[in-house]
Design an enzyme around this catalytic site. Sequence first.
Site, mmCIF file in Angstrom:
data_model
loop_
_atom_site.group_PDB
_atom_site.id
_atom_site.type_symbol
_atom_site.label_atom_id
_atom_site.label_comp_id
_atom_site.label_asym_id
_atom_site.label_seq_id
_atom_site.Cartn_x
_atom_site.Cartn_y
_atom_site.Cartn_z
ATOM 1 C CG ASP A 10 -0.289 -2.216 6.888
ATOM 2 O OD1 ASP A 10 -1.367 -2.482 7.462
ATOM 3 O OD2 ASP A 10 -0.147 -1.212 6.168
ATOM 4 C CE1 TYR B 271 -9.762 2.572 6.414
ATOM 5 C CE2 TYR B 271 -8.723 3.713 8.251
ATOM 6 C CZ TYR B 271 -8.698 3.287 6.945
ATOM 7 O OH TYR B 271 -7.599 3.549 6.144
ATOM 8 N NE ARG C 263 -9.732 -2.850 -3.032
ATOM 9 C CZ ARG C 263 -9.294 -2.326 -1.892
ATOM 10 N NH1 ARG C 263 -8.170 -2.761 -1.357
ATOM 11 N NH2 ARG C 263 -9.980 -1.376 -1.282
ATOM 12 C CG PHE D 8 -2.008 1.034 1.129
ATOM 13 C CD1 PHE D 8 -3.088 0.838 0.288
ATOM 14 C CD2 PHE D 8 -1.929 2.203 1.855
ATOM 15 C CE1 PHE D 8 -4.095 1.794 0.185
ATOM 16 C CE2 PHE D 8 -2.918 3.167 1.752
ATOM 17 C CZ PHE D 8 -4.005 2.966 0.917
#
Length: 416
Positions: free
Chosen positions: A203, A228, A377, A131
């Site tokens: 991560d 989240y 996705r 990312f």
Amino acid sequence: MNTPIDRAACEQMDALDSLAHLRDDFILPEGVIYLDGNSLGARPKASLERAQQVIAHEWGNDLITSWNTAGWFDLPSTLGNQLAPLIGAAKNEVVVTDSTSINLFKAIAAALEIQSADPQRKIIITERSNFPTDIYMAEGITRWLDHGYQIVLIDTPEELASVVNEHTALVMLTHVNYRTGYLHDMAAVTRLIHAHGALALWDLAHSAGAVPVALNAAEADFAVGCTYKYLNGGPGSPAFIWVPEKHQAHFHHPLSGWWGHTSPFAMNPGFTPTPGIRRALCGTQPMVSLALVGCGLDTFGKTDMPTIRQKSLALTDLFIQLVEQRCASHPLELVTPRDHAQRGSQVSLRHPHAYAVIQALIRHGVIGDYREPAIMRFGFTPLYVRYTDVWDAVESLRTILDTQDYDANMQRNAVT
């Protein structure tokens, strides 16, 4: 599953689903199939009442006394201990605080300081497909330090074995790749990293709450992640950082704010870090958003990660099978690994007009998202996604592709 399947079979799967009752914990709009929990989790029903409690009572009535009476001061640690079992961490090894990017900065800084005793260790290794913020934070800290640090980008997981060596300070990987859904073998990769004297930073943004994670069993060094996505903490809710007990005494970072001080209200001019995990804190915490994280975590207390993982794999298996059976005439390429041991809780498909197709799906009430290059996705949150949702989503995809009901030249939104 290789035999053809119909919607009635999916209804039967839902009837036998041991997690089906947990869907009632969430607000899900009528007529919407939500397959984007890997980007933003659905809202727990309890979060509205919790927000009203914090705003109307704890803040509105009790004002500043709530730092003591409502447990505000301890909330980062309280939530961290609630989250810890989901990632294989021990008590007092996790705090919920700041953003994933900021926590990455802290962890990278701490790792490089620990490794500074060996001046030849100047290499940080990560994946080119990581990312972007992970790479950006590493770039930022190495430019700031200006001590000859270098970032080495690898293109495949297999490449790591030939790149990590005695010059490596840190290997920084995302456990589940955000784009492809590829799942690393954390224990095996960490052993490889440690065999060369390097440290391992993981991560967990696409892992926590979606796949079983065993940080201490893998003997990892540091981990960060957000709340989240699969943890359903709310948009932009505070992230988390894990520092195992073995590293806490040596965990130092430049963001030495007063909440990480051993005696914050002594108001001393010099910084003395608190002995435990709270040294990973920085400044005053955002209480309203922080409080809502607990609502998402509460649902996990009603189940366990092996059960969640079992359903996750069943949902993604079903989606892959139905796409390949019912959309076979269209140029869809499976990007996500078929191997369960290498798959997170999402399925990514490549299509020449992926962005336009995703937008058409959203118009039809099926919410997924788009990532470059040309990837659709679909995230499967076992707490609230049904097997019939999978069937209906694939039927919508098939209809859109069959009728070409999408605008290949449409203008893209700022958030894809």
